[in-house]
Design a protein around this motif. Sequence first.
Motif, mmCIF file in Angstrom:
data_model
loop_
_atom_site.group_PDB
_atom_site.id
_atom_site.type_symbol
_atom_site.label_atom_id
_atom_site.label_comp_id
_atom_site.label_asym_id
_atom_site.label_seq_id
_atom_site.Cartn_x
_atom_site.Cartn_y
_atom_site.Cartn_z
ATOM 1 N N PHE A 250 2.470 3.108 -0.912
ATOM 2 C CA PHE A 250 2.188 2.265 0.247
ATOM 3 C C PHE A 250 0.554 2.271 0.658
ATOM 4 N N TRP A 251 0.374 1.558 1.468
ATOM 5 C CA TRP A 251 -1.048 1.435 2.028
ATOM 6 C C TRP A 251 -1.113 0.816 3.407
ATOM 7 N N THR A 252 -2.158 1.158 4.276
ATOM 8 C CA THR A 252 -2.145 0.932 5.655
ATOM 9 C C THR A 252 -3.500 0.217 6.004
ATOM 10 N N GLY A 253 -3.967 -0.835 6.703
ATOM 11 C CA GLY A 253 -4.718 -1.746 7.086
ATOM 12 C C GLY A 253 -5.504 -1.225 8.362
ATOM 13 N N LEU A 254 -6.653 -1.688 8.425
ATOM 14 C CA LEU A 254 -7.357 -1.415 9.656
ATOM 15 C C LEU A 254 -6.717 -1.652 10.899
ATOM 16 N N ALA A 255 -6.345 -3.178 10.967
ATOM 17 C CA ALA A 255 -5.771 -3.902 12.040
ATOM 18 C C ALA A 255 -4.209 -3.450 12.055
ATOM 19 N N ASN A 256 -3.888 -2.186 11.914
ATOM 20 C CA ASN A 256 -2.443 -1.774 12.003
ATOM 21 C C ASN A 256 -1.275 -2.850 11.150
ATOM 22 N N LEU A 257 -1.635 -2.401 9.670
ATOM 23 C CA LEU A 257 -0.901 -3.022 8.908
ATOM 24 C C LEU A 257 -0.301 -2.015 7.845
ATOM 25 N N VAL A 258 1.010 -2.327 7.350
ATOM 26 C CA VAL A 258 1.533 -1.192 6.454
ATOM 27 C C VAL A 258 2.310 -1.905 5.463
ATOM 28 N N TRP A 259 2.165 -1.675 4.249
ATOM 29 C CA TRP A 259 3.108 -2.296 3.105
ATOM 30 C C TRP A 259 3.565 -1.219 2.143
ATOM 31 N N TRP A 260 4.807 -1.212 1.603
ATOM 32 C CA TRP A 260 5.283 -0.253 0.727
ATOM 33 C C TRP A 260 6.072 -0.855 -0.283
ATOM 34 N N ALA A 261 6.250 -0.053 -1.486
ATOM 35 C CA ALA A 261 7.047 -0.269 -2.407
ATOM 36 C C ALA A 261 7.869 1.067 -2.811
ATOM 37 N N ASP A 262 9.125 0.807 -2.838
ATOM 38 C CA ASP A 262 9.750 2.018 -3.215
ATOM 39 C C ASP A 262 10.642 1.494 -4.559
ATOM 40 N N VAL A 263 10.052 1.811 -5.806
ATOM 41 C CA VAL A 263 10.772 1.011 -6.892
ATOM 42 C C VAL A 263 12.217 2.102 -7.305
ATOM 43 N N GLU A 264 12.489 3.109 -6.765
ATOM 44 C CA GLU A 264 13.494 4.038 -6.895
ATOM 45 C C GLU A 264 14.805 3.411 -6.318
ATOM 46 N N ASN A 265 14.423 2.949 -5.000
ATOM 47 C CA ASN A 265 15.592 2.086 -4.232
ATOM 48 C C ASN A 265 15.312 0.798 -4.524
ATOM 49 N N GLY A 266 14.549 0.362 -5.141
ATOM 50 C CA GLY A 266 14.455 -1.349 -5.261
ATOM 51 C C GLY A 266 14.060 -1.881 -3.866
ATOM 52 N N ILE A 267 13.211 -1.411 -3.159
ATOM 53 C CA ILE A 267 12.894 -1.960 -1.912
ATOM 54 C C ILE A 267 11.539 -1.946 -1.455
#
Length: 314
Positions: A250-267
Amino acid sequence: MHNGDELIKAVADNCDNTIPVIQSVGPVDMESWIDHPNITAVVWANLGGQELGPALVDILYGKVNPSGRLVYTIARNASDYAQPNIVREPQPYPQINYTEGVSVDYRGFKKGGKTPRFWFGHGLSYSNFSYSNLQVNTHSDLADNINIPIKYVADAPGGDSRLYDLAVTVSFDIHNDEIIATILNNGKHPKTGWQLLKEATLKEMFTNQVPQFPDFARNLEPTSPPQGWGLSFFTLLHPGPTGRSANAVFWTGLANLVWWADVENGIGGIMASQILPFGDSDFFNCHAEVETQLYAALPKSSIIAAVEPTREDK
């Protein structure tokens, strides 16, 4: 770089033609070495990308004439800036309130009567230029046909049609989720089938590069358990409370942003705002709830069990 000033001075003490190359996203205090007699120039390289090396060689050896200009003022003293620090206690994130109004950068220096080391717009080249005999002529036919101010036509697409000519119309589709889908698909683009990332590259990206620092940046997302640092993102060391599996990234951005990738659960997913300062509790609580609901909606058989962090993890 740690002790960079000392390195530059050590080189300059032993080389009579020293040219420091600065890669920085902002002004750097260079007062401890800029007047050294053996420092003959400074190349301000900013963040030049993958071809920076060949470009620097061309400039340093005179194959290309440098023509860049500073996009900010470089002070002699950090205290000369109206906002010398953008990270202040108690918050661990950058925040500038611009209490100086419009007196930003060079305007602030002029207003305060301060002389910087290099002004905004400064930049030298291998050529010398002189300007003289400047003349400005008014063309009467043009002046007679211009009405100032020009009346703005509010309902015209693109503004007043007298200000432009339509040259081309471009339309396209844009998607901001395909890199996450590519990561989840073992580096292969899910629509085109192109292998954008090699499997070996993905494996290295997911490998924790700093296992000795499990708390390296936990303050960036308070709900996260201890985390590692992969190549391009954080990696979880344990399953997360929202449902993320261990090794999710996952990663977070300064303007309150979050993205994530969970390969094991495919989501995976992204949630973005334009809220400052960073660390907004409402945003992160909302994101945690959304992510929890997404995991709850997955087929139970496909979910790698999530566990609550232990006391040692928190």
